[in-house]
Design a protein around this motif. Structure first.
Motif, short mmCIF file in Angstrom:
data_model
loop_
_atom_site.label_atom_id
_atom_site.label_comp_id
_atom_site.label_asym_id
_atom_site.label_seq_id
_atom_site.Cartn_x
_atom_site.Cartn_y
_atom_site.Cartn_z
N ARG A 141 -67.55 33.39 -21.62
CA ARG A 141 -66.71 33.03 -20.17
C ARG A 141 -67.05 31.53 -20.29
O ARG A 141 -66.08 30.85 -19.86
N ARG A 142 -68.36 31.12 -20.68
CA ARG A 142 -68.55 29.62 -20.49
C ARG A 142 -68.16 28.82 -21.70
O ARG A 142 -67.64 27.42 -21.62
N ALA A 143 -67.81 29.58 -22.86
CA ALA A 143 -67.55 28.72 -23.94
C ALA A 143 -66.40 29.64 -24.75
O ALA A 143 -66.67 30.23 -25.68
N PRO A 144 -65.07 29.86 -24.26
CA PRO A 144 -64.16 30.69 -24.78
C PRO A 144 -63.77 30.27 -26.17
O PRO A 144 -63.80 29.15 -26.59
N ILE A 145 -63.56 31.22 -27.10
CA ILE A 145 -63.16 31.14 -28.28
C ILE A 145 -61.48 31.46 -28.37
O ILE A 145 -61.26 32.57 -28.42
N ASP A 146 -60.88 30.21 -28.29
CA ASP A 146 -59.39 30.63 -27.99
C ASP A 146 -58.53 29.69 -29.04
O ASP A 146 -57.36 29.84 -28.58
N SER A 147 -59.07 29.34 -30.00
CA SER A 147 -58.52 28.58 -30.92
C SER A 147 -59.39 28.53 -32.19
O SER A 147 -60.32 28.74 -32.17
N VAL A 148 -58.77 28.06 -33.40
CA VAL A 148 -59.63 27.95 -34.57
C VAL A 148 -60.49 26.87 -34.28
O VAL A 148 -61.79 26.61 -34.69
N TYR A 151 -63.49 27.92 -32.34
CA TYR A 151 -64.29 28.82 -33.15
C TYR A 151 -65.23 28.33 -33.83
O TYR A 151 -66.66 28.57 -33.82
N PHE A 152 -65.02 26.88 -34.31
CA PHE A 152 -66.02 26.02 -34.99
C PHE A 152 -66.74 25.05 -34.01
O PHE A 152 -67.82 25.01 -34.09
N GLN A 153 -66.05 24.55 -33.09
CA GLN A 153 -66.89 23.58 -32.04
C GLN A 153 -67.65 24.50 -30.98
O GLN A 153 -68.78 24.04 -30.77
N ARG A 154 -67.03 25.59 -30.53
CA ARG A 154 -68.01 26.49 -29.39
C ARG A 154 -68.74 27.43 -30.04
O ARG A 154 -69.50 28.25 -29.28
N GLY A 155 -68.47 27.92 -31.32
CA GLY A 155 -68.74 29.23 -31.85
C GLY A 155 -69.66 28.81 -32.93
O GLY A 155 -71.08 28.81 -32.68
N ARG A 168 -82.62 24.42 -27.88
CA ARG A 168 -83.65 24.81 -27.14
C ARG A 168 -84.62 23.82 -26.88
O ARG A 168 -85.42 23.94 -25.60
N VAL A 169 -84.74 22.94 -27.67
CA VAL A 169 -85.92 21.78 -27.38
C VAL A 169 -85.30 20.66 -26.14
O VAL A 169 -85.97 20.26 -25.34
N GLN A 170 -83.86 20.42 -26.45
CA GLN A 170 -83.29 19.30 -25.87
C GLN A 170 -82.15 19.89 -24.83
O GLN A 170 -81.29 18.83 -24.50
N GLY A 171 -82.08 20.82 -24.40
CA GLY A 171 -81.10 21.43 -23.49
C GLY A 171 -79.80 22.39 -24.09
O GLY A 171 -79.94 22.38 -25.27
N THR A 172 -79.06 22.69 -23.16
CA THR A 172 -78.13 23.54 -23.65
C THR A 172 -76.85 22.75 -24.40
O THR A 172 -76.52 21.82 -24.24
N PRO A 173 -76.02 23.65 -25.14
CA PRO A 173 -74.97 23.20 -26.08
C PRO A 173 -73.69 22.80 -24.88
O PRO A 173 -73.65 23.35 -23.80
N PRO A 174 -72.78 21.93 -25.38
CA PRO A 174 -71.69 21.49 -24.76
C PRO A 174 -70.83 22.89 -24.67
O PRO A 174 -70.77 23.51 -25.51
N ALA A 175 -70.10 22.92 -23.45
CA ALA A 175 -69.14 23.97 -23.31
C ALA A 175 -67.75 23.81 -24.23
O ALA A 175 -67.37 22.66 -24.20
#
Length: 175
Positions: A141-148, A151-155, A168-175
């Motif tokens: 939901r926060r980081a949909p995999i809807d393109s190639v 798949y690489f940037q959010r997956g 984990r040390v410095q915060g959450t990944p970008p959506a």
């Protein structure tokens, strides 16, 4: 083996030159230890960083002397990959508030794991690409995999071990 060490030292020499000019390593016991690690145990990462530095400088990037001073990381003002800060060994491309601490984790990882770091990163990228284990726990939901690209940037990218550790040390990944 000796030829490889001499070649690696020759490739790392430009980093040493920049290190001296910008006073990269603090003049303290800590600075000496970090420099020794970069030019011994973590030498493959330093060499890769020098090659990355040469590429970035060849594309018109510039060293940020103020950022680099006494930090143990040679900072380049601009990123090499649009939208991303990238760190290879002790060289960080793209210095900005909010990403510097995250990138510092990658420098620490390279120093801790030495010659194992880059092969482990590449192996994990390959495995995460071909066998997307991360889909078992990925937040669709926060980081949909809807393109190639997604798949690489959010997956693949945020779920590789070195990125998960840094987030984990410095915060959450970008959506």
């Amino acid at each position: 083996m000796e030829v490889a060490l001499v070649a690696a030292a020759a490739l790392a020499a430009p980093h040493g030159g920049w290190a001296w000019r910008v006073r990269l390593y603090p003049r303290s016991a800590r600075g000496l230890i970090v420099a020794v690690i970069d030019f011994t145990w973590s030498l493959p990462n330093t060499v890769a960083g020098v090659l990355f530095l040469a590429y970035a400088l060849g594309r018109g990037n510039a060293v940020d002397r103020e950022f680099s001073r006494h930090r143990g990381v040679l900072g380049l003002r601009d990123g090499v990959i649009k939208g991303f800060a990238t760190t290879v060994g002790p060289v960080q491309a793209g210095v900005a508030l909010g990403v510097d601490d995250h990138e510092a984790v990658h420098v620490l990882q390279a120093r801790l794991l030495g010659p194992l770091y880059l092969p482990l990163v590449v192996a994990n990228w390959v495995v995460a690409t071909v066998l997307p284990y991360w889909l078992l726990y990925h937040d669709r939901r926060r980081a949909p995999i809807d393109s190639v690209a997604a798949y690489f940037q959010r997956g693949v990218y945020p779920h590789c071990w070195h990125e998960e550790w840094a987030y984990r040390v410095q915060g959450t990944p970008p959506a």
